[in-house]
Design a protein around this motif. Structure first.
Motif, PDB file in Angstrom:
ATOM      1  N   ALA A   6       0.623  -1.015   0.401  1.00  0.00           N
ATOM      2  CA  ALA A   6       0.050  -0.137  -0.007  1.00  0.00           C
ATOM      3  C   ALA A   6       0.747   0.932  -0.254  1.00  0.00           C
ATOM      4  O   ALA A   6       2.032   1.348   0.386  1.00  0.00           O
ATOM      5  CB  ALA A   6      -1.133   0.353   1.456  1.00  0.00           C
ATOM      6  N   THR A   8       0.889   5.834  -1.727  1.00  0.00           N
ATOM      7  CA  THR A   8       0.392   7.233  -1.874  1.00  0.00           C
ATOM      8  C   THR A   8       0.567   6.719  -3.553  1.00  0.00           C
ATOM      9  O   THR A   8       1.799   7.397  -3.555  1.00  0.00           O
ATOM     10  CB  THR A   8       0.724   7.937  -1.608  1.00  0.00           C
ATOM     11  N   SER A  42      -4.161   1.298   0.143  1.00  0.00           N
ATOM     12  CA  SER A  42      -3.636   2.544  -0.958  1.00  0.00           C
ATOM     13  C   SER A  42      -4.293   4.306  -0.745  1.00  0.00           C
ATOM     14  O   SER A  42      -5.355   3.945  -1.146  1.00  0.00           O
ATOM     15  CB  SER A  42      -3.252   2.783  -2.170  1.00  0.00           C
ATOM     16  N   GLY A  76      -9.498   2.164   1.033  1.00  0.00           N
ATOM     17  CA  GLY A  76      -8.120   3.009   0.860  1.00  0.00           C
ATOM     18  C   GLY A  76      -8.819   3.995   0.825  1.00  0.00           C
ATOM     19  O   GLY A  76     -10.008   4.735   0.852  1.00  0.00           O
ATOM     20  N   ARG A 262       4.464   6.783  -7.624  1.00  0.00           N
ATOM     21  CA  ARG A 262       3.879   6.512  -5.984  1.00  0.00           C
ATOM     22  C   ARG A 262       4.489   7.999  -5.264  1.00  0.00           C
ATOM     23  O   ARG A 262       6.128   8.279  -5.516  1.00  0.00           O
ATOM     24  CB  ARG A 262       5.320   4.797  -5.608  1.00  0.00           C
TER      25      ARG A 262
END
Ligand SMILES: [Mn+2]
Length: 269
Positions: A6, A8, A42, A76, A262
């Motif tokens: 997970a 961002t 995520s 998420g 990411r």
């Protein structure tokens, strides 16, 4: 995606290229083969410009709305910022060809939208639910020490000097019927390149000090144009201005890749 993976993620300007978006999300393991959320807890942020220039802008909005529900059920999140093309297309929906008053010759949302890749099918398929959802999008957000913004401009500061104030001002003007305020919103969000050039790092530092975050992440300005390359030659985001700013729009509409980045981004060696 395993939940231990997970993270961002941010993605830039989709401009109606639904197939390119879904292929990139599948490749990253964020959606499964059935195009359903598969990224657990995520967080995925879209930086705006879903509409115009490509075949299926409303289809992209539908995907993002659906994925945000699926992500929430999984713990998420999928969130999005307002892009200048949302203001433009919503301006056509609201004001059509209505002429603005003062100014430099004839101006209307419809005319600007036509000149900037407006797609008739999007206008025909925009529902009140889409309009409500789009008008609620924030202009700015700070996520994990990153200041997320659609446009690489400091014109956001004309609405206030905090994220909450800026988001409130933009939200309120989109809730209203003042065509001049709408037009100013479109015009301001269409400016760019504030962090390029010799004073770019200083301007970025000032904006971060005021609004929060350690690094700016933006879309809107196609990386290839600053690097003197073709969009298809781009394979990653552009970290610049003393590493204070990350540009992630690789120009999907112009033949570039759909970058899913990411955070925090680490420059390859
Ligand atoms: Mn844009």
């Amino acid at each position: 995606m395993q939940d231990g993976d997970a993270g961002t993620f941010v993605v830039g300007d989709i401009h109606g290229h639904r197939d390119g978006l879904l292929a990139a999300l599948r490749a990253e393991g964020i959606v499964d083969e059935g195009e359903h959320w598969d990224a657990g807890t995520s967080r995925l942020w879209f930086l705006g410009d879903f509409l115009d220039r490509g075949p299926d802008g409303v289809g992209v909005v539908d995907d993002v709305m659906r994925l945000s529900e699926e992500a929430e059920e999984a713990g998420g999140s999928v969130r999005a910022l307002l892009g200048n093309h949302e203001v433009l297309a919503l301006g056509v929906h609201r004001f059509g060809g209505e002429e603005l008053q003062a100014g430099l010759g004839p101006r209307s949302f419809e005319r600007s939208w036509r000149l900037n890749g407006g797609v008739d099918a999007d206008q025909e398929r925009l529902t009140e639910e889409h309009v409500r959802w789009l008008c609620e999008l924030p202009a700015l957000a700070v996520v994990d020490d990153h200041l997320l913004m659609h446009s690489d401009t400091i014109e956001y500061l004309s609405w206030g000097d905090s994220i909450d104030e800026i988001n409130r001002q933009v939200h309120d003007l989109l809730a209203g019927e003042d065509i001049e305020a709408w037009w100013e919103c479109w015009r301001r969000l269409t400016t760019r390149s504030a962090f390029r050039g010799p004073r770019g790092a200083q301007i970025a530092r000032g904006l971060l000090d005021l609004l929060g975050g350690e690094r700016i992440v933006h879309g809107h300005s196609v990386i290839a144009e600053y690097l003197g390359l073709a969009p298809a030659e781009i394979d990653g985001p552009d970290l610049y201005a003393g590493e204070l700013v990350l540009g992630i729009d690789a120009g999907l509409f112009a033949g570039g890749p759909c970058l899913i980045v990411r955070l925090p981004y680490e420059q390859p060696e």
